[in-house]
Design a protein around this motif. Structure first.
Motif, PDB file in Angstrom:
ATOM      1  N   ASP A 142       0.863  -1.274  -0.038  1.00  0.00           N
ATOM      2  CA  ASP A 142      -0.184  -0.148   0.079  1.00  0.00           C
ATOM      3  C   ASP A 142       1.088   1.204   0.102  1.00  0.00           C
ATOM      4  OD1 ASP A 142      -2.372  -1.393   0.016  1.00  0.00           O
ATOM      5  OD2 ASP A 142      -2.720  -1.367   2.157  1.00  0.00           O
ATOM      6  N   LEU A 143       1.924   1.245   0.737  1.00  0.00           N
ATOM      7  CA  LEU A 143       2.872   2.177   0.724  1.00  0.00           C
ATOM      8  C   LEU A 143       3.513   2.670  -0.745  1.00  0.00           C
ATOM      9  CD1 LEU A 143       5.676   2.901   3.449  1.00  0.00           C
ATOM     10  CD2 LEU A 143       6.065   3.247   0.813  1.00  0.00           C
ATOM     11  N   MET A 144       3.944   1.488  -1.423  1.00  0.00           N
ATOM     12  CA  MET A 144       4.307   1.827  -2.727  1.00  0.00           C
ATOM     13  C   MET A 144       3.324   2.524  -3.650  1.00  0.00           C
ATOM     14  SD  MET A 144       7.473   0.767  -2.737  1.00  0.00           S
ATOM     15  CE  MET A 144       8.049   0.463  -4.138  1.00  0.00           C
ATOM     16  N   LYS A 145       2.146   1.985  -3.591  1.00  0.00           N
ATOM     17  CA  LYS A 145       0.907   2.436  -4.251  1.00  0.00           C
ATOM     18  C   LYS A 145       0.807   3.829  -3.819  1.00  0.00           C
ATOM     19  CE  LYS A 145      -1.831  -1.525  -4.907  1.00  0.00           C
ATOM     20  NZ  LYS A 145      -3.141  -2.078  -4.532  1.00  0.00           N
ATOM     21  N   ALA A 146       0.916   4.306  -2.642  1.00  0.00           N
ATOM     22  CA  ALA A 146       0.837   5.722  -2.233  1.00  0.00           C
ATOM     23  C   ALA A 146       1.777   6.607  -2.752  1.00  0.00           C
ATOM     24  CB  ALA A 146       0.726   5.701  -0.711  1.00  0.00           C
ATOM     25  N   ILE A 147       2.962   6.254  -3.140  1.00  0.00           N
ATOM     26  CA  ILE A 147       3.941   7.072  -3.669  1.00  0.00           C
ATOM     27  C   ILE A 147       3.955   7.049  -5.062  1.00  0.00           C
ATOM     28  CG2 ILE A 147       5.499   6.701  -1.543  1.00  0.00           C
ATOM     29  CD1 ILE A 147       7.390   5.007  -3.207  1.00  0.00           C
ATOM     30  N   GLY A 148       3.260   6.188  -5.593  1.00  0.00           N
ATOM     31  CA  GLY A 148       3.038   6.233  -7.180  1.00  0.00           C
ATOM     32  C   GLY A 148       4.089   5.435  -7.766  1.00  0.00           C
ATOM     33  N   ALA A 149       4.619   4.248  -6.866  1.00  0.00           N
ATOM     34  CA  ALA A 149       5.750   3.420  -7.441  1.00  0.00           C
ATOM     35  C   ALA A 149       4.671   2.083  -8.324  1.00  0.00           C
ATOM     36  CB  ALA A 149       6.493   2.719  -6.485  1.00  0.00           C
ATOM     37  N   THR A 150       5.380   1.512  -9.526  1.00  0.00           N
ATOM     38  CA  THR A 150       4.814   0.698 -10.030  1.00  0.00           C
ATOM     39  C   THR A 150       5.169  -0.727  -9.486  1.00  0.00           C
ATOM     40  OG1 THR A 150       6.904   0.704 -11.672  1.00  0.00           O
ATOM     41  CG2 THR A 150       5.121   1.907 -12.403  1.00  0.00           C
ATOM     42  N   GLU A 151       6.106  -0.835  -8.847  1.00  0.00           N
ATOM     43  CA  GLU A 151       6.677  -2.071  -8.185  1.00  0.00           C
ATOM     44  C   GLU A 151       5.747  -2.338  -6.699  1.00  0.00           C
ATOM     45  OE1 GLU A 151      10.052  -0.068 -10.117  1.00  0.00           O
ATOM     46  OE2 GLU A 151       8.557   0.796  -8.388  1.00  0.00           O
ATOM     47  N   LEU A 174       8.497  11.943   2.025  1.00  0.00           N
ATOM     48  CA  LEU A 174       9.988  11.571   2.013  1.00  0.00           C
ATOM     49  C   LEU A 174      10.229  10.209   1.465  1.00  0.00           C
ATOM     50  CD1 LEU A 174      11.956  11.444   5.572  1.00  0.00           C
ATOM     51  CD2 LEU A 174      12.109   9.452   3.882  1.00  0.00           C
ATOM     52  N   TYR A 175       9.339   9.199   1.573  1.00  0.00           N
ATOM     53  CA  TYR A 175       9.391   7.799   0.887  1.00  0.00           C
ATOM     54  C   TYR A 175       9.142   8.149  -0.960  1.00  0.00           C
ATOM     55  CZ  TYR A 175       8.698   5.029   4.875  1.00  0.00           C
ATOM     56  OH  TYR A 175       8.689   4.227   6.028  1.00  0.00           O
ATOM     57  N   ARG A 176       8.383   9.231  -1.065  1.00  0.00           N
ATOM     58  CA  ARG A 176       8.568   9.455  -2.448  1.00  0.00           C
ATOM     59  C   ARG A 176       9.641  10.130  -3.053  1.00  0.00           C
ATOM     60  NH1 ARG A 176       3.880  12.270  -2.805  1.00  0.00           N
ATOM     61  NH2 ARG A 176       2.446  10.761  -3.372  1.00  0.00           N
ATOM     62  N   HIS A 177      10.268  10.929  -2.306  1.00  0.00           N
ATOM     63  CA  HIS A 177      11.532  11.690  -2.630  1.00  0.00           C
ATOM     64  C   HIS A 177      12.769  10.546  -2.784  1.00  0.00           C
ATOM     65  CE1 HIS A 177      14.358  14.798  -3.089  1.00  0.00           C
ATOM     66  NE2 HIS A 177      14.826  14.629  -2.053  1.00  0.00           N
ATOM     67  N   ALA A 178      12.739   9.715  -1.730  1.00  0.00           N
ATOM     68  CA  ALA A 178      13.742   8.534  -1.645  1.00  0.00           C
ATOM     69  C   ALA A 178      13.664   7.779  -2.668  1.00  0.00           C
ATOM     70  CB  ALA A 178      13.791   8.132  -0.465  1.00  0.00           C
ATOM     71  N   TYR A 179      12.241   7.282  -3.059  1.00  0.00           N
ATOM     72  CA  TYR A 179      11.981   6.394  -4.238  1.00  0.00           C
ATOM     73  C   TYR A 179      12.523   7.010  -5.626  1.00  0.00           C
ATOM     74  CZ  TYR A 179       9.463   3.772  -8.094  1.00  0.00           C
ATOM     75  OH  TYR A 179       8.912   3.220  -8.994  1.00  0.00           O
ATOM     76  N   LYS A 180      12.453   8.291  -5.733  1.00  0.00           N
ATOM     77  CA  LYS A 180      12.769   9.071  -7.109  1.00  0.00           C
ATOM     78  C   LYS A 180      14.165   9.209  -7.236  1.00  0.00           C
ATOM     79  CE  LYS A 180       8.261  11.643  -8.060  1.00  0.00           C
ATOM     80  NZ  LYS A 180       7.730  13.098  -8.105  1.00  0.00           N
ATOM     81  N   ALA A 181      14.837   9.241  -5.950  1.00  0.00           N
ATOM     82  CA  ALA A 181      16.273   9.544  -5.868  1.00  0.00           C
ATOM     83  C   ALA A 181      16.798   8.314  -6.572  1.00  0.00           C
ATOM     84  CB  ALA A 181      16.668   9.930  -4.583  1.00  0.00           C
ATOM     85  N   MET A 182      16.428   7.138  -5.984  1.00  0.00           N
ATOM     86  CA  MET A 182      16.834   5.721  -6.315  1.00  0.00           C
ATOM     87  C   MET A 182      16.574   5.542  -7.677  1.00  0.00           C
ATOM     88  SD  MET A 182      18.666   3.373  -5.851  1.00  0.00           S
ATOM     89  CE  MET A 182      18.857   2.873  -4.197  1.00  0.00           C
ATOM     90  N   GLN A 183      15.629   5.957  -8.439  1.00  0.00           N
ATOM     91  CA  GLN A 183      15.053   5.957  -9.810  1.00  0.00           C
ATOM     92  C   GLN A 183      16.177   6.597 -10.541  1.00  0.00           C
ATOM     93  OE1 GLN A 183      12.643   3.553 -11.319  1.00  0.00           O
ATOM     94  NE2 GLN A 183      12.858   3.103  -9.189  1.00  0.00           N
ATOM     95  N   ARG A 184      16.405   7.868 -10.226  1.00  0.00           N
ATOM     96  CA  ARG A 184      17.376   8.650 -10.914  1.00  0.00           C
ATOM     97  C   ARG A 184      18.683   8.093 -11.024  1.00  0.00           C
ATOM     98  NH1 ARG A 184      16.460  12.647  -8.384  1.00  0.00           N
ATOM     99  NH2 ARG A 184      18.265  13.026  -6.921  1.00  0.00           N
TER     100      ARG A 184
END
Length: 331
Positions: A142-151, A174-184
């Motif tokens: 559910d957290l992954m869905k909340a930040i817009g992640a596909t995984e 914060l989670y969204r920012h850290a997720y986007k940082a890893m993607q980048r």
């Protein structure tokens, strides 16, 4: 002779008074700043010397050694607080120390450590009193869905770093920012990858980076560790790496990896299954991402710990067995 000693003593007192006066004058003079305002992040658990260096690197023109002396003289050594600070033109060294001691932060921080599993990141985020904990009752999916992640599985997908936020910010941001940082970071490493790597997707490179992260704390060895695993993948050899087995055991792991653990099949047991495990096993840092996508040029297929924090690499099994005898069996 007595008169000479008196004169020397007086000179010492005069010099000490002059030094004390000069130090007091410096402590009350405006500091040079690289810009105005300057924002500096003081990381958690930093000692006084480290805080001084962080201030200097952040643009506050102050000798870290003088900063240490001032902190000790004011008795604020135990009081310096982590966080994001804003310094305006005109602030003095005493003003800097006072601001840090009072914890007058403009931003709060959560630090995510390289090699952490995602559950440790969640624990660190949950422990922050300055965040709004909107994910408290969410599952990982559910957290992954909340930040817009596909995984759906979060492991490995958040970049380890120190993150700043304002009080009452949502932990989702914060989670969204850290997720986007890893993607980048992952995409940058993938785009600069070496030719002919045995990965089909950037996600597979991320899985490899997480294994490299857990296998060694020596930054200089990471490209060689990655080379060993890449060479084994190319030859369809089992990776046989303990950290994946430990991850598969999960929270039941008691710190002692036994022979039966290596023989018990799980999706993460690289002693019973070929190829990469299904997900990363930790949050890899930048050096491990770089090593996984640009491993060292080597034919090595084995490595063994020397016992001093470094590893011995071997191209053949007989050579490896001799190294095991030498470094682990004491022969």
């Amino acid at each position: 002779m007595t008169r000479l000693f008196l004169r020397l003593g007086l000179l010492v007192l005069v010099l000490a008074a002059a030094a004390a006066g000069a130090f007091a004058w410096w402590a009350n003079q405006p500091l040079g700043l690289s810009a105005s305002p300057v924002e500096v992040v003081i990381k958690p658990n930093s000692g006084v010397a480290s805080v001084g260096r962080q201030l200097q690197r952040g643009g506050v023109s102050m000798d870290p050694r003088l900063f240490q002396v001032l902190v000790r003289l004011t008795g604020h050594g135990p009081d310096l607080k982590a966080g994001g600070y804003t310094f305006e033109r005109g602030i003095t060294p005493l003003g800097v120390v006072g601001k840090l001691a009072r914890g007058e932060v403009t931003h709060y921080v959560v630090t995510v450590i390289e090699g952490w599993e995602f559950r440790k990141m969640r624990a660190a985020v949950d422990a922050s009193p300055a965040l709004r904990h909107d994910t408290k009752d969410m599952s990982d999916a559910d957290l992954m869905k909340a930040i817009g992640a596909t995984e759906a599985a979060p492991e490995g997908l958040f970049f380890p770093d120190t993150y700043l936020f304002s009080r009452d910010s949502s932990d989702i941001e914060l989670y969204r920012h850290a997720y986007k940082a890893m993607q980048r970071r992952l995409n940058e490493a993938w785009n600069a990858r070496a030719a002919d790597l045995p990965y089909k997707t950037p996600y597979e490179a991320l899985v490899m980076a997480s294994i490299v992260e857990k296998e060694t704390g020596q930054a200089t060895e990471r490209p060689m560790i990655a080379a060993v695993f890449v060479n084994r993948l190319r030859k369809s050899m089992m990776l046989q790496t303990d950290p994946t087995v430990i991850y598969g055991i999960g929270e039941r792991f008691d710190g002692n990896l036994r022979k039966r653990d290596l023989q018990t099949d799980t999706p993460y047991n690289t002693y019973t299954r070929t190829g990469l495990p299904p997900t990363p096993i930790a949050l890899p840092g930048l050096a491990s991402l770089a090593a996984a996508t640009a491993p060292a040029p080597s034919d090595a297929l084995y490595f063994v710990a020397r016992g001093d924090g470094t590893s011995h690499f071997s191209n053949t099994l007989p050579e490896h067995n001799r190294a095991v005898d030498q470094y682990q069996r004491g022969k």
